[in-house]
Design an enzyme around this catalytic site. Structure first.
Site, PDB file in Angstrom:
ATOM      1  N   GLU A   1     -17.679  12.689   6.789  1.00  0.00           N
ATOM      2  CA  GLU A   1     -17.659  12.619   5.279  1.00  0.00           C
ATOM      3  C   GLU A   1     -18.263  11.083   4.977  1.00  0.00           C
ATOM      4  O   GLU A   1     -18.131  10.207   5.742  1.00  0.00           O
ATOM      5  CB  GLU A   1     -16.464  13.090   4.668  1.00  0.00           C
ATOM      6  CG  GLU A   1     -15.478  12.374   4.904  1.00  0.00           C
ATOM      7  CD  GLU A   1     -14.339  11.919   3.791  1.00  0.00           C
ATOM      8  OE1 GLU A   1     -14.475  11.900   2.618  1.00  0.00           O
ATOM      9  OE2 GLU A   1     -13.115  12.287   4.489  1.00  0.00           O
TER      10      GLU A   1
ATOM     11  N   LYS B   1      -1.588  11.882   3.649  1.00  0.00           N
ATOM     12  CA  LYS B   1      -0.604  10.949   3.368  1.00  0.00           C
ATOM     13  C   LYS B   1       0.314  11.299   2.412  1.00  0.00           C
ATOM     14  O   LYS B   1       0.303  12.020   1.656  1.00  0.00           O
ATOM     15  CB  LYS B   1      -1.169   9.554   3.264  1.00  0.00           C
ATOM     16  CG  LYS B   1      -2.514   9.650   2.595  1.00  0.00           C
ATOM     17  CD  LYS B   1      -2.866   8.229   2.228  1.00  0.00           C
ATOM     18  CE  LYS B   1      -3.639   7.679   3.243  1.00  0.00           C
ATOM     19  NZ  LYS B   1      -5.141   8.261   3.281  1.00  0.00           N
TER      20      LYS B   1
HETATM   21  N1  PSU Z   1      -7.380  10.919   2.019  1.00  0.00           N
HETATM   22  C1  PSU Z   1      -7.791   9.546   2.786  1.00  0.00           C
HETATM   23  N2  PSU Z   1      -8.831   8.940   2.694  1.00  0.00           N
HETATM   24  C2  PSU Z   1      -9.953   9.557   1.863  1.00  0.00           C
HETATM   25  C3  PSU Z   1      -9.847  10.683   1.037  1.00  0.00           C
HETATM   26  C4  PSU Z   1      -8.620  11.194   1.199  1.00  0.00           C
HETATM   27  O1  PSU Z   1      -6.727   9.174   3.611  1.00  0.00           O
HETATM   28  O2  PSU Z   1     -11.188   9.003   1.904  1.00  0.00           O
HETATM   29  C5  PSU Z   1     -11.058  10.949   0.448  1.00  0.00           C
HETATM   30  C6  PSU Z   1     -11.592  12.396   0.979  1.00  0.00           C
HETATM   31  O3  PSU Z   1     -12.945  12.237   0.659  1.00  0.00           O
HETATM   32  C7  PSU Z   1     -11.011  13.687   0.507  1.00  0.00           C
HETATM   33  C8  PSU Z   1     -10.952  13.071  -0.978  1.00  0.00           C
HETATM   34  O4  PSU Z   1     -11.712  14.608   0.239  1.00  0.00           O
HETATM   35  O5  PSU Z   1     -10.422  11.700  -0.896  1.00  0.00           O
HETATM   36  C9  PSU Z   1      -9.799  13.727  -1.882  1.00  0.00           C
HETATM   37  O6  PSU Z   1      -9.744  13.255  -3.316  1.00  0.00           O
HETATM   38  P1  PSU Z   1      -9.365  14.479  -4.358  1.00  0.00           P
HETATM   39  O7  PSU Z   1      -7.867  13.988  -4.052  1.00  0.00           O
HETATM   40  O8  PSU Z   1      -9.913  13.599  -5.538  1.00  0.00           O
HETATM   41  O9  PSU Z   1      -9.915  15.682  -4.346  1.00  0.00           O
END
Ligand code: PSU
Ligand code: MN
Length: 316
Positions: A30, A166
């Site tokens: 990603e 996390k």
């Molecule tokens: N958790 C991490 N690192 C990240 C993300 C999540 O430890 O970079 C990023 C990923 O791209 C995940 C996104 O899909 O955050 C989730 O965002 P939201 O909670 O707004 O859906």
């Protein structure tokens, strides 16, 4: 959508097309982790080393992003560099945002787990490695903040290798949500959900599997039955790089307090929390983050290899 329509939007790199055509293993990666998950220049260095790690383990990397109105699977070094430099000014793209960013022919869109899964599936890629998935946020019973990653996992056929979620998230609720969506959570050589920076939480995974072959068999069964939806494979951070739980808990609680005080909501919450935690832990969390992503890339490559071998078996 017909294939012809789709190809107007989809830009798959020659290397990825060649690998898919030859039934070689491909691993999707990603780009929100590059733009919003880590600071420059470590984000670019990490993205490139993750690609190297995938190659080292016999698969072809396909980093995914939406650039200048096209859905890319397989990026050049220059494209990765540009996403990393743009950082949080890149547009964080999840499922809902895809049709809009396609209107902008001059834009840098980094894809979340959800959007990366969608594009990977369109390109024919079945395995995806990242750091952490989004989940149900703490306090979601009033904020309703639930990542679109979870509903995507309920419908898009891509296996996501991660280091758990996390504890900025409510792991118990994340687990319940995935269960409702019919998404199996596999612990890779673990009985419990890992907590990203640390190896353990108090929550059991649904199934424990210990080898890439076993994981590939389950994914293969799921695809053979057309059971729709993804699989989460949780790999604990390697012990040498795991952080101290007390230090991490304190950092996370502080970051959550700051978030509430600043009134941050919606798609900005995850990037804010990640940055704050890195700041509070003085960069230690960034090193852990880098190491766990590299490890996930390795395991994902092994799973992708085994999956290809299984689909080439005469009976399969
Ligand atoms: N958790 C991490 N690192 C990240 C993300 C999540 O430890 O970079 C990023 C990923 O791209 C995940 C996104 O899909 O955050 C989730 O965002 P939201 O909670 O707004 O859906
Ligand atoms: Mn959210």
């Amino acid at each position: 959508m017909t294939k012809a329509n789709l190809s107007e939007f989809l830009a798959v790199s020659d290397e990825v097309i060649a690998a898919l055509d030859a039934s070689q293993p491909v691993v999707a990666l990603e780009s929100t982790i590059i733009s919003h998950g880590m600071p420059y220049p470590q984000n670019v260095e990490t993205a490139l080393s993750v690609e190297d790690k995938v190659r080292e383990h016999g698969a072809v990397p396909a980093t995914i992003a939406i650039l200048n109105g096209s859905l890319y699977a397989g990026l050049s070094k220059q494209q990765i560099e540009s996403i990393g430099k743009t950082g949080q000014d890149a547009i964080k793209v999840s499922r809902r945002d895809i049709p809009f960013i396609l209107q902008h022919k001059n834009s840098i869109g980094s894809t979340t787990v959800a959007a990366t899964m969608i594009i990977a599936a369109m390109a024919g890629i079945r395995v995806f490695a990242t750091g952490g998935i989004g989940g149900v946020h703490r306090g979601a019973e009033t904020s309703m903040d639930i990542s679109a990653d979870l509903s995507e996992l309920g419908k898009t056929n891509v296996a996501v290798v991660c280091a758990g979620a996390k504890s900025i998230l409510d792991i118990g609720l994340t687990r319940e949500y995935l269960e409702t969506q019919g998404v199996p959570v596999i612990g890779y050589q673990t009985d419990v959900w890992p907590a990203f920076y640390t190896r353990r939480t108090g929550f059991d995974v649904d199934y424990r599997l210990d080898t890439p072959e076993d994981v590939a068999s389950v994914i293969n069964n799921k695809m053979a039955l057309d059971l729709q939806g993804g699989t989460v494979i949780c790999v604990p951070v390697p012990a040498d790089f795991a952080m101290d739980e007390t230090v991490m808990d304190a950092a996370i609680n502080q970051a959550l307090k700051d978030m509430l005080a600043r009134g941050i909501t919606g798609k900005d919450t995850t990037p804010f929390l990640l940055e704050k935690i890195a700041e509070i832990t003085g960069g230690n969390s960034l090193q852990t983050n880098i190491q766990l992503v590299l490890n996930n890339a390795k395991i994902a490559s092994q799973i992708a290899k085994s999956l290809v071998a299984k689909s080439l078996e005469p009976s399969g």
